[in-house]
Design an enzyme around this catalytic site. Structure first.
Site, mmCIF file in Angstrom:
data_model
loop_
_atom_site.group_PDB
_atom_site.id
_atom_site.type_symbol
_atom_site.label_atom_id
_atom_site.label_comp_id
_atom_site.label_asym_id
_atom_site.label_seq_id
_atom_site.Cartn_x
_atom_site.Cartn_y
_atom_site.Cartn_z
ATOM 1 N N SER A 1 2.391 7.628 6.617
ATOM 2 C CA SER A 1 3.773 6.933 6.339
ATOM 3 C C SER A 1 3.979 6.051 5.335
ATOM 4 O O SER A 1 3.031 5.473 4.914
ATOM 5 C CB SER A 1 3.950 6.430 7.446
ATOM 6 O OG SER A 1 3.327 5.032 7.643
ATOM 7 N N LYS A 2 5.211 6.051 4.845
ATOM 8 C CA LYS A 2 5.546 5.134 3.870
ATOM 9 C C LYS A 2 5.491 3.754 4.141
ATOM 10 O O LYS A 2 5.028 2.934 3.290
ATOM 11 C CB LYS A 2 6.947 5.581 3.802
ATOM 12 C CG LYS A 2 7.868 4.693 2.613
ATOM 13 C CD LYS A 2 9.178 5.302 2.250
ATOM 14 C CE LYS A 2 10.038 4.595 3.308
ATOM 15 N NZ LYS A 2 11.776 5.364 3.111
ATOM 16 N N ARG A 3 5.296 3.060 5.146
ATOM 17 C CA ARG A 3 5.002 2.012 5.702
ATOM 18 C C ARG A 3 3.579 1.572 5.341
ATOM 19 O O ARG A 3 3.314 0.345 5.326
ATOM 20 C CB ARG A 3 5.522 1.752 7.040
ATOM 21 C CG ARG A 3 7.157 1.904 7.218
ATOM 22 C CD ARG A 3 7.230 1.358 8.721
ATOM 23 N NE ARG A 3 8.121 -0.064 8.629
ATOM 24 C CZ ARG A 3 8.466 -0.645 9.562
ATOM 25 N NH1 ARG A 3 8.084 -0.382 10.829
ATOM 26 N NH2 ARG A 3 9.261 -1.504 9.144
ATOM 27 N N ARG B 1 4.729 -4.864 -1.305
ATOM 28 C CA ARG B 1 3.784 -4.765 -0.155
ATOM 29 C C ARG B 1 2.531 -5.504 -0.623
ATOM 30 O O ARG B 1 1.820 -5.901 0.313
ATOM 31 C CB ARG B 1 3.698 -3.276 0.067
ATOM 32 C CG ARG B 1 4.499 -2.778 0.857
ATOM 33 C CD ARG B 1 4.272 -1.312 1.527
ATOM 34 N NE ARG B 1 3.011 -1.251 1.628
ATOM 35 C CZ ARG B 1 2.354 0.070 1.621
ATOM 36 N NH1 ARG B 1 3.051 1.065 1.842
ATOM 37 N NH2 ARG B 1 0.930 0.242 1.497
ATOM 38 N N ASP C 1 10.048 6.969 8.388
ATOM 39 C CA ASP C 1 9.450 7.003 7.363
ATOM 40 C C ASP C 1 10.219 7.603 6.054
ATOM 41 O O ASP C 1 10.766 8.560 5.877
ATOM 42 C CB ASP C 1 8.406 8.125 7.710
ATOM 43 C CG ASP C 1 7.274 8.182 6.624
ATOM 44 O OD1 ASP C 1 7.173 7.219 5.842
ATOM 45 O OD2 ASP C 1 6.867 9.628 6.314
#
Length: 504
Positions: free
Chosen positions: A253-255, A469, A504
């Site tokens: 997932s993108k997270r 991030r 996502d």
RNA sequence: GUCCCCUUCGUCUAGAGGCCUAGGACACCGGGUUUUCAUCCCGGCAACGGGGGUUCGAAACCCCCAGGGGACGCCA
């Protein structure tokens, strides 16, 4: 024997995903190995989330990787059109057949009723699904409601008892009780088909022989098979690939990971290395060779060599492989050309120069000032974020909020980004220069640099996301508890629609 | 919660009942080459989730359990 035809059917609702490329790769290899065709179909039945830009990005990303197709929306083909939004007439015609044969029915239930039903079923710990409410409507009642123009959907009937048994090419027999299967909506109230319906109709009409897709679809395969049965069509062979995973083993997932193919391009990976790496996720060459081209993989492809455990997409090995490609496959001239092409795209340079020009006194000032435009993650630690007004937590929060804000942006012009930052500063009641401070450090590695808003616009969302991030993790990371609090606050600020943060 | 799928070194994996004292690669550690570093070379660490069967023999076949993952949307 029927000709082998496989497809990749991405939905243009976001960034081009490595998972899409992964599935495309295996479909393509399988088709070519059998002398068949690999085609591309755009599944844009979600009017709200689909966008032309996303479609173009996906096409570009797959082309970049060299995963070409022989029929698709860009090149046409015998079964055109290859965009579901252009095939509405077909779905309308086909659904009529199911309505006539009573295999499908109209449902007038409201979203509220369905929500209540779900909550109730959840509480009763029973299977969640439609209760058949509208099945009891008489023909006249249905006719009346339609003539009154009442909004409705069309659902498929599901057998009440027994099992659906089917064969997965890799997994063997899979058995799912019909009671587990919901009366799936086939046509939404906007008149467009859902994935399940459009997918089956198109796969049939496009003569798809083998459906190779992600494991996440196993549970809806019975619905698809049942549709084939209702129509009297011969179903394709199904094969469910394992899902690519985050380091914590959850679905990629993108997270938790960079999932956009654009990220890997922007970070300076070679497409050949990325494809090679995807090819070694769940698959090996018969002789164990680890470095292989798409051509070699296609030539030795054997679907039965897919291993079913979900592979962790861990970039460490990709890094090694990419380095190997650079060293072994590129001579100096090729390296120079590819690097220049990557770094000095004319439109990118044209945007960077004005930012640099006003800040340099000598050309020797350029490289240190502009280095972050050509770098991956900045070399920073928490001390870099020390600020007289902002604590580490403040910075984390600001960065997270900015990231969420950026991810919701439609455009990525400097003005879009500026407006987003100004808006956020206002709702947070923070001075814009304080708000931007941690962003400067996250993006450029320094607190003094070229305009961070312009820089973000030039760098693009993929790299920006990765740097933000990374900065958050340098600042100690966000605990689950903190994440929840942040999300709640962000929503209350009215900055997010419901699903946007979790999707996502 | 219900159902489905999966399970070999930290990670990617080899393994189709005896070739397994479980092999390779990444990462990590050590050594060599290198003016440093990286590359490159050599070496090391490190796994069959647990329990029952079947079998002369099980990492492989069967069953149970556990763990992980996924699905349960007018998203795909």
């Amino acid at each position: 024997m029927q000709k082998v035809r496989t497809r990749i059917a991405p939905s243009p609702t976001g960034d081009p995903h490595v998972g899409t490329a992964y599935i495309a790769l295996f479909n393509r290899c399988f088709a070519q190995q059998h002398g068949g065709e690999f085609i591309l179909r755009i599944e844009d039945t979600d009017q709200v989330r689909s966008s032309a830009k996303s479609e173009q990005d996906i096409l570009n990303a797959l082309k970049w990787l060299g995963l070409s197709w022989s029929e698709g929306p860009d090149i046409g083909g015998e079964f055109a059109p290859y965009r579901q939004s252009e095939r509405s007439a077909l779905y309308s015609a086909e659904i009529l057949k199911l309505l006539e044969s009573q295999h499908a029915f109209r449902c007038f239930c409201t979203a509220e009723r369905l929500q209540d039903l779900r909550v109730k079923q959840m509480g009763e710990k029973s299977t969640i699904g439609y209760d058949g409410h509208c099945l009891q409507l008489s023909a006249e009642e249905v006719a009346n409601k339609i003539s009154r123009g009442e909004e409705h959907v069309i659902r498929m009937r599901i057998p009440e008892a027994g099992d659906c048994v089917f064969n997965d090419l890799l997994r063997g027999e899979i058995r799912i009780a019909w009671q587990q299967i919901d009366m799936q909506i086939l046509i939404k109230s906007d008149g467009l088909p859902t994935y399940h319906f459009a997918n089956v109709v198109d796969d049939h009409h496009m003569r798809i022989s083998h459906v190779i897709r992600g494991e996440e679809w196993i549970n809806s395969t019975p619905k698809h098979l049942l549709l084939y049965q209702y129509f009297g069509w011969e179903p394709p062979v199904y094969c469910h690939m394992p899902l690519l995973r985050n380091t914590d083993k959850s679905k990629l997932s993108k997270r938790k990971n960079p999932t956009s193919i654009g990220y890997y391009r922007d970070m300076g990976y070679l497409p050949e290395a990325v494809v090679n790496y995807l090819g070694m996720m769940g698959w090996t060459m018969p002789d164990g060779q680890e470095k292989f081209t798409l051509k070699e993989m296609t030539a030795s492809f054997d679907l039965s060599r897919v291993s079913l455990g979900g592979p962790v997409f861990d970039v460490t090995k990709l890094d090694w492989l990419n380095g190997k490609y650079i060293r072994e496959n590129l001579n100096d001239e090729q390296f120079a050309n590819l690097f220049a092409e990557w770094a000095f795209k004319p439109e990118k340079v044209a945007r960077i120069i004005p930012l640099l020009k006003e800040r340099v006194e000598r050309f020797t000032d350029v490289a240190p000032l502009a280095a972050f435009f050509f770098a991956g993650l900045p070399e920073i630690d928490a001390t870099r974020f020390e600020h007289k007004k902002l604590s580490q937590e403040d910075s984390r929060k600001i960065l997270q909020f900015i990231l969420w804000q950026l991810e919701q942006l439609r455009g990525f012009d400097r003005d879009d980004i500026e407006a987003a930052c100004l808006g956020l500063a206002e709702t947070l009641n923070t001075k814009i220069r304080d708000l931007l401070f941690p962003l400067f450090v996250a993006i450029s590695g320094k607190s003094t640099s070229t305009s961070v808003i312009d820089s973000i616009s030039i760098l693009g969302l993929d790299i920006t996301r990765a740097r933000i991030r990374y900065a958050i993790s340098v600042l100690g990371g966000i605990s689950n508890k903190e994440a929840k609090a942040f999300e709640k606050e962000f929503r209350e600020l009215g900055q997010a629609s419901d699903k946007q943060l979790t999707n996502d």
